[in-house]
Design a protein around this motif. Sequence first.
Motif, PDB file in Angstrom:
ATOM      1  N   GLU A 221      23.139  -2.280  11.521  1.00  0.00           N
ATOM      2  CA  GLU A 221      23.218  -3.016  10.256  1.00  0.00           C
ATOM      3  C   GLU A 221      23.923  -4.349  10.451  1.00  0.00           C
ATOM      4  O   GLU A 221      23.551  -5.361   9.845  1.00  0.00           O
ATOM      5  N   GLY A 222      24.946  -4.353  11.291  1.00  0.00           N
ATOM      6  CA  GLY A 222      25.660  -5.587  11.559  1.00  0.00           C
ATOM      7  C   GLY A 222      24.801  -6.608  12.276  1.00  0.00           C
ATOM      8  O   GLY A 222      24.846  -7.814  11.963  1.00  0.00           O
ATOM      9  N   VAL A 223      24.000  -6.165  13.246  1.00  0.00           N
ATOM     10  CA  VAL A 223      23.098  -7.066  13.971  1.00  0.00           C
ATOM     11  C   VAL A 223      22.092  -7.696  13.002  1.00  0.00           C
ATOM     12  O   VAL A 223      21.823  -8.902  13.066  1.00  0.00           O
ATOM     13  N   ASP A 250      26.211  -0.914  26.407  1.00  0.00           N
ATOM     14  CA  ASP A 250      25.013  -0.138  26.739  1.00  0.00           C
ATOM     15  C   ASP A 250      23.869  -0.462  25.784  1.00  0.00           C
ATOM     16  O   ASP A 250      22.718  -0.628  26.204  1.00  0.00           O
ATOM     17  N   TRP A 251      24.185  -0.533  24.494  1.00  0.00           N
ATOM     18  CA  TRP A 251      23.132  -0.781  23.505  1.00  0.00           C
ATOM     19  C   TRP A 251      22.532  -2.171  23.655  1.00  0.00           C
ATOM     20  O   TRP A 251      21.302  -2.332  23.625  1.00  0.00           O
ATOM     21  N   PHE A 252      23.368  -3.166  23.818  1.00  0.00           N
ATOM     22  CA  PHE A 252      22.832  -4.522  23.966  1.00  0.00           C
ATOM     23  C   PHE A 252      22.037  -4.663  25.262  1.00  0.00           C
ATOM     24  O   PHE A 252      21.028  -5.374  25.307  1.00  0.00           O
ATOM     25  N   ALA A 253      22.469  -3.982  26.322  1.00  0.00           N
ATOM     26  CA  ALA A 253      21.717  -4.018  27.579  1.00  0.00           C
ATOM     27  C   ALA A 253      20.339  -3.369  27.399  1.00  0.00           C
ATOM     28  O   ALA A 253      19.323  -3.886  27.885  1.00  0.00           O
ATOM     29  N   ALA A 254      20.288  -2.242  26.686  1.00  0.00           N
ATOM     30  CA  ALA A 254      19.009  -1.559  26.451  1.00  0.00           C
ATOM     31  C   ALA A 254      18.095  -2.413  25.578  1.00  0.00           C
ATOM     32  O   ALA A 254      16.880  -2.511  25.838  1.00  0.00           O
ATOM     33  N   TRP A 255      18.647  -3.045  24.550  1.00  0.00           N
ATOM     34  CA  TRP A 255      17.830  -3.896  23.678  1.00  0.00           C
ATOM     35  C   TRP A 255      17.296  -5.105  24.444  1.00  0.00           C
ATOM     36  O   TRP A 255      16.168  -5.534  24.232  1.00  0.00           O
ATOM     37  N   THR A 256      18.106  -5.635  25.345  1.00  0.00           N
ATOM     38  CA  THR A 256      17.665  -6.787  26.138  1.00  0.00           C
ATOM     39  C   THR A 256      16.501  -6.408  27.034  1.00  0.00           C
ATOM     40  O   THR A 256      15.525  -7.165  27.166  1.00  0.00           O
ATOM     41  N   LEU A 257      16.591  -5.232  27.668  1.00  0.00           N
ATOM     42  CA  LEU A 257      15.498  -4.778  28.526  1.00  0.00           C
ATOM     43  C   LEU A 257      14.217  -4.582  27.713  1.00  0.00           C
ATOM     44  O   LEU A 257      13.125  -4.954  28.159  1.00  0.00           O
ATOM     45  N   GLU A 258      14.342  -4.040  26.516  1.00  0.00           N
ATOM     46  CA  GLU A 258      13.165  -3.875  25.656  1.00  0.00           C
ATOM     47  C   GLU A 258      12.584  -5.228  25.248  1.00  0.00           C
ATOM     48  O   GLU A 258      11.359  -5.395  25.189  1.00  0.00           O
ATOM     49  N   LEU A 259      13.444  -6.180  24.953  1.00  0.00           N
ATOM     50  CA  LEU A 259      12.967  -7.524  24.611  1.00  0.00           C
ATOM     51  C   LEU A 259      12.157  -8.128  25.753  1.00  0.00           C
ATOM     52  O   LEU A 259      11.100  -8.747  25.526  1.00  0.00           O
ATOM     53  N   LEU A 260      12.632  -7.949  26.973  1.00  0.00           N
ATOM     54  CA  LEU A 260      11.910  -8.476  28.132  1.00  0.00           C
ATOM     55  C   LEU A 260      10.533  -7.821  28.250  1.00  0.00           C
ATOM     56  O   LEU A 260       9.534  -8.494  28.517  1.00  0.00           O
ATOM     57  N   LYS A 261      10.479  -6.505  28.054  1.00  0.00           N
ATOM     58  CA  LYS A 261       9.201  -5.795  28.157  1.00  0.00           C
ATOM     59  C   LYS A 261       8.250  -6.223  27.048  1.00  0.00           C
ATOM     60  O   LYS A 261       7.047  -6.433  27.283  1.00  0.00           O
ATOM     61  N   ALA A 273      13.765   3.087  17.750  1.00  0.00           N
ATOM     62  CA  ALA A 273      13.193   3.136  16.401  1.00  0.00           C
ATOM     63  C   ALA A 273      14.055   2.421  15.374  1.00  0.00           C
ATOM     64  O   ALA A 273      13.537   1.803  14.434  1.00  0.00           O
ATOM     65  N   ASP A 274      15.385   2.485  15.528  1.00  0.00           N
ATOM     66  CA  ASP A 274      16.271   1.855  14.556  1.00  0.00           C
ATOM     67  C   ASP A 274      16.377   0.349  14.748  1.00  0.00           C
ATOM     68  O   ASP A 274      16.948  -0.352  13.920  1.00  0.00           O
ATOM     69  N   MET A 275      15.823  -0.168  15.860  1.00  0.00           N
ATOM     70  CA  MET A 275      15.853  -1.612  16.126  1.00  0.00           C
ATOM     71  C   MET A 275      14.457  -2.182  16.326  1.00  0.00           C
ATOM     72  O   MET A 275      14.317  -3.316  16.788  1.00  0.00           O
ATOM     73  N   ASP A 276      13.418  -1.415  15.987  1.00  0.00           N
ATOM     74  CA  ASP A 276      12.062  -1.861  16.292  1.00  0.00           C
ATOM     75  C   ASP A 276      11.697  -3.159  15.569  1.00  0.00           C
ATOM     76  O   ASP A 276      11.077  -4.052  16.149  1.00  0.00           O
ATOM     77  N   LYS A 277      12.112  -3.287  14.308  1.00  0.00           N
ATOM     78  CA  LYS A 277      11.769  -4.500  13.558  1.00  0.00           C
ATOM     79  C   LYS A 277      12.522  -5.717  14.093  1.00  0.00           C
ATOM     80  O   LYS A 277      11.962  -6.811  14.208  1.00  0.00           O
ATOM     81  N   VAL A 278      13.799  -5.522  14.418  1.00  0.00           N
ATOM     82  CA  VAL A 278      14.595  -6.630  14.949  1.00  0.00           C
ATOM     83  C   VAL A 278      14.038  -7.091  16.290  1.00  0.00           C
ATOM     84  O   VAL A 278      13.831  -8.293  16.516  1.00  0.00           O
ATOM     85  N   LEU A 279      13.770  -6.154  17.184  1.00  0.00           N
ATOM     86  CA  LEU A 279      13.265  -6.511  18.511  1.00  0.00           C
ATOM     87  C   LEU A 279      11.856  -7.078  18.414  1.00  0.00           C
ATOM     88  O   LEU A 279      11.507  -8.020  19.136  1.00  0.00           O
ATOM     89  N   GLY A 280      11.044  -6.520  17.504  1.00  0.00           N
ATOM     90  CA  GLY A 280       9.704  -7.054  17.307  1.00  0.00           C
ATOM     91  C   GLY A 280       9.724  -8.477  16.772  1.00  0.00           C
ATOM     92  O   GLY A 280       8.859  -9.289  17.102  1.00  0.00           O
TER      93      GLY A 280
END
Length: 331
Positions: A221-223, A250-261, A273-280
């Motif tokens: 929610e903060g992000v 850990d979370w920011f590292a995982a989100w970064t890897l997903e962003l790259l993919k 799933a809880d960050m799919d819209k933000v990362l998308g």
Amino acid sequence: MLEQAKTSLPWHSAQWSALVSQPHFAHAYLFCGPSGAGKRAFASAFAAWLMCDRPAAEGACQQCRSCLLRQAGSHPDLLLIEPEEAGKAIRVDAIRQLVDFISQTAQQGGRKVVVLHPAEAMNQNAANALLKSLEEPTAETYLLLVSDQPSRLLPTIRSRCRVQPLGLPAEQPAQDWLQAELPDVDERQRRLLLQMAAGAPLKALLLKEQDAIAQREKVVEGVKALLKGQVSAPKLAEQWNSVALDLLLDWFAAWTLELLKLNQGAQEIANSADMDKVLGYLAPRVSVSALLDWQDWLLQHRRQFDNKANLNRQLFLEKLLARWKVLAERR
């Protein structure tokens, strides 16, 4: 005191059977693999098996005198070496205790076993002191080293141990095991726990104990609020004061890897799933070079955290959040 040791975890059954069926055992073993895979449980079960008067293929009998002494935490021929405080180093005094222990005759007339965990926590002096014990083994004495990061051990230590890799279970067995352990937790939360634990079931259990799901919801929610301009980086850093820093990293590292993919088309939708819209939203708006710069910065500070660097939490989080926010503004 070692935890109650019965058998190894189900996804390590093949390694367990191969180990206990050997006609001869090595003087020293190094059990290594991802954090939360169950290495310490495996080492503890093996320690119990080695000391049991009536060991069976599936594990220690739990009923003989040796097992009862171990369960009570009073077996004189079993020694656990670990940091005095979580996250601290294993110092040379602890290894000197180990050396004294293995030089003595077994008080129960059987084997002596030392479990050292985490092995990579030894400082330089401690590691050097351990080498002599590995070079001059004593009969019927076994050293069981457990490590998440075996590359941090001295090569001379690794070379004197029989290395036993212990990996993670597949997704469905991990889910089944976690469901049995957490029957009151719904499937969505179990999946989120396992995702946050990178597939490590025991780490998922620990995250549940740490109330990581509630912390994760707060962070997500903060992000979102940060990217919408509803909160400043300094204010959000203050709001996250109760969130464990290692979880944030850990979370920011995982989100970064997903962003790259996502950015490179390696996957179509976010696994988080809880960050799919933000990362998308971010993926098509951020450049690869900006992502790689951000990832380098994040991993550098993660290494500093792992090496116990004295980071100023507030300033670090402010900088992290500010850099995260401008990712979408760079091309």
